[in-house]
Write a protein that holds these residues in place. Structure first.
Motif, PDB file in Angstrom:
ATOM      1  N   THR A   1       0.739  -1.465   0.197  1.00 62.11           N
ATOM      2  CA  THR A   1       0.094   0.451  -0.047  1.00 62.11           C
ATOM      3  C   THR A   1       0.956   1.388  -0.065  1.00 62.11           C
ATOM      4  OG1 THR A   1       0.224   0.172   2.415  1.00 62.11           O
ATOM      5  CG2 THR A   1      -2.176  -1.224   1.013  1.00 62.11           C
ATOM      6  N   ILE A   2       1.437   1.032   0.350  1.00 63.44           N
ATOM      7  CA  ILE A   2       2.814   2.221   0.893  1.00 63.44           C
ATOM      8  C   ILE A   2       2.873   2.619  -1.286  1.00 63.44           C
ATOM      9  CG2 ILE A   2       5.237   0.805   0.540  1.00 63.44           C
ATOM     10  CD1 ILE A   2       4.627   4.494   2.673  1.00 63.44           C
ATOM     11  N   VAL A   3       3.123   1.620  -2.423  1.00 56.78           N
ATOM     12  CA  VAL A   3       3.743   2.155  -3.540  1.00 56.78           C
ATOM     13  C   VAL A   3       2.412   3.057  -3.860  1.00 56.78           C
ATOM     14  CG1 VAL A   3       3.814   1.143  -5.400  1.00 56.78           C
ATOM     15  CG2 VAL A   3       4.717  -0.306  -3.352  1.00 56.78           C
ATOM     16  N   ARG A   4       3.105   3.858  -4.611  1.00 57.40           N
ATOM     17  CA  ARG A   4       2.186   4.945  -5.025  1.00 57.40           C
ATOM     18  C   ARG A   4       2.029   5.059  -6.726  1.00 57.40           C
ATOM     19  NH1 ARG A   4       4.240  10.792  -7.253  1.00 57.40           N
ATOM     20  NH2 ARG A   4       5.711  10.750  -5.070  1.00 57.40           N
ATOM     21  N   ASP A   5       2.916   4.841  -7.159  1.00 58.48           N
ATOM     22  CA  ASP A   5       2.905   3.813  -8.498  1.00 58.48           C
ATOM     23  C   ASP A   5       4.419   3.848  -9.153  1.00 58.48           C
ATOM     24  OD1 ASP A   5       4.885   6.441  -9.637  1.00 58.48           O
ATOM     25  OD2 ASP A   5       3.421   7.536  -9.725  1.00 58.48           O
TER      26      ASP A   5
ATOM     27  N   ARG B   1       7.654   4.626  -7.127  1.00 57.52           N
ATOM     28  CA  ARG B   1       7.279   5.761  -6.260  1.00 57.52           C
ATOM     29  C   ARG B   1       6.498   5.482  -5.042  1.00 57.52           C
ATOM     30  NH1 ARG B   1       7.271   7.212 -11.289  1.00 57.52           N
ATOM     31  NH2 ARG B   1       8.277   9.421 -11.630  1.00 57.52           N
ATOM     32  N   LEU B   2       7.204   6.170  -4.157  1.00 54.32           N
ATOM     33  CA  LEU B   2       6.421   5.273  -3.118  1.00 54.32           C
ATOM     34  C   LEU B   2       5.387   6.336  -2.117  1.00 54.32           C
ATOM     35  CD1 LEU B   2       8.799   3.746  -0.927  1.00 54.32           C
ATOM     36  CD2 LEU B   2       7.635   2.931  -1.982  1.00 54.32           C
ATOM     37  N   LYS B   3       4.352   6.786  -1.261  1.00 59.98           N
ATOM     38  CA  LYS B   3       3.611   7.780  -0.908  1.00 59.98           C
ATOM     39  C   LYS B   3       4.658   8.426   0.326  1.00 59.98           C
ATOM     40  CE  LYS B   3      -0.447   4.978  -1.931  1.00 59.98           C
ATOM     41  NZ  LYS B   3      -1.508   4.629  -1.338  1.00 59.98           N
ATOM     42  N   ARG B   4       4.795   7.528   1.346  1.00 57.48           N
ATOM     43  CA  ARG B   4       5.907   7.676   2.450  1.00 57.48           C
ATOM     44  C   ARG B   4       6.776   7.067   3.274  1.00 57.48           C
ATOM     45  NH1 ARG B   4       3.568   4.161   5.862  1.00 57.48           N
ATOM     46  NH2 ARG B   4       1.023   4.329   5.372  1.00 57.48           N
TER      47      ARG B   4
ATOM     48  N   PRO C   1       8.335   3.950   3.980  1.00 51.96           N
ATOM     49  CA  PRO C   1       7.917   2.848   3.949  1.00 51.96           C
ATOM     50  C   PRO C   1       7.489   2.600   6.162  1.00 51.96           C
ATOM     51  CG  PRO C   1       9.290   2.442   3.403  1.00 51.96           C
ATOM     52  CD  PRO C   1       9.272   3.432   3.737  1.00 51.96           C
TER      53      PRO C   1
ATOM     54  N   GLN D   1       6.230  -2.945   5.331  1.00 49.42           N
ATOM     55  CA  GLN D   1       5.980  -2.700   4.000  1.00 49.42           C
ATOM     56  C   GLN D   1       7.655  -2.857   3.179  1.00 49.42           C
ATOM     57  OE1 GLN D   1       4.322   0.977   4.389  1.00 49.42           O
ATOM     58  NE2 GLN D   1       2.108   0.274   3.809  1.00 49.42           N
TER      59      GLN D   1
END
Length: 92
Positions: free
Chosen positions: A23-27, A38-41, A43, A47
């Motif tokens: 779930t940490i993966v943005r795209d 790319r990560l959202k924040r 981990p 994660q």
């Protein structure tokens, strides 16, 4: 980063499914055979363990993960005996 190594079409499908469940993966985008993840924040420990396992399993360059070392995770992430240590931090 060095792109993944797939052993079949289903293996590639499984890898992207696994990546999509972290779930940490943005795209994720591709440039040739390379993946840009790319990560959202930062981990969580779980994660980060998932990312380590995924990178190791699919033979991706693990060195970009070194920037994810923090004071909070250093005790286990920087363990010289871990299967990922050489891939992430190089041999010492």
């Amino acid at each position: 980063m060095q792109g993944p190594t797939y052993f079949s079409q289903n293996d590639e499908t499984a890898m992207f499914g696994w990546l999509g469940r972290i779930t940490i993966v943005r795209d994720v985008t591709g440039e040739g055979r390379d993946l840009i993840i790319r990560l959202k924040r930062a981990p969580t420990d779980n994660q980060l363990r998932d990312l380590l396992a995924l990178f190791f399993r699919y033979k991706m360059d693990m060195t970009p993960l070194a920037v994810l070392r923090t004071a909070k995770n250093e005790s286990w992430f920087s363990d010289h005996d871990s299967y990922w240590f050489d891939g992430v931090f190089g041999q010492t």
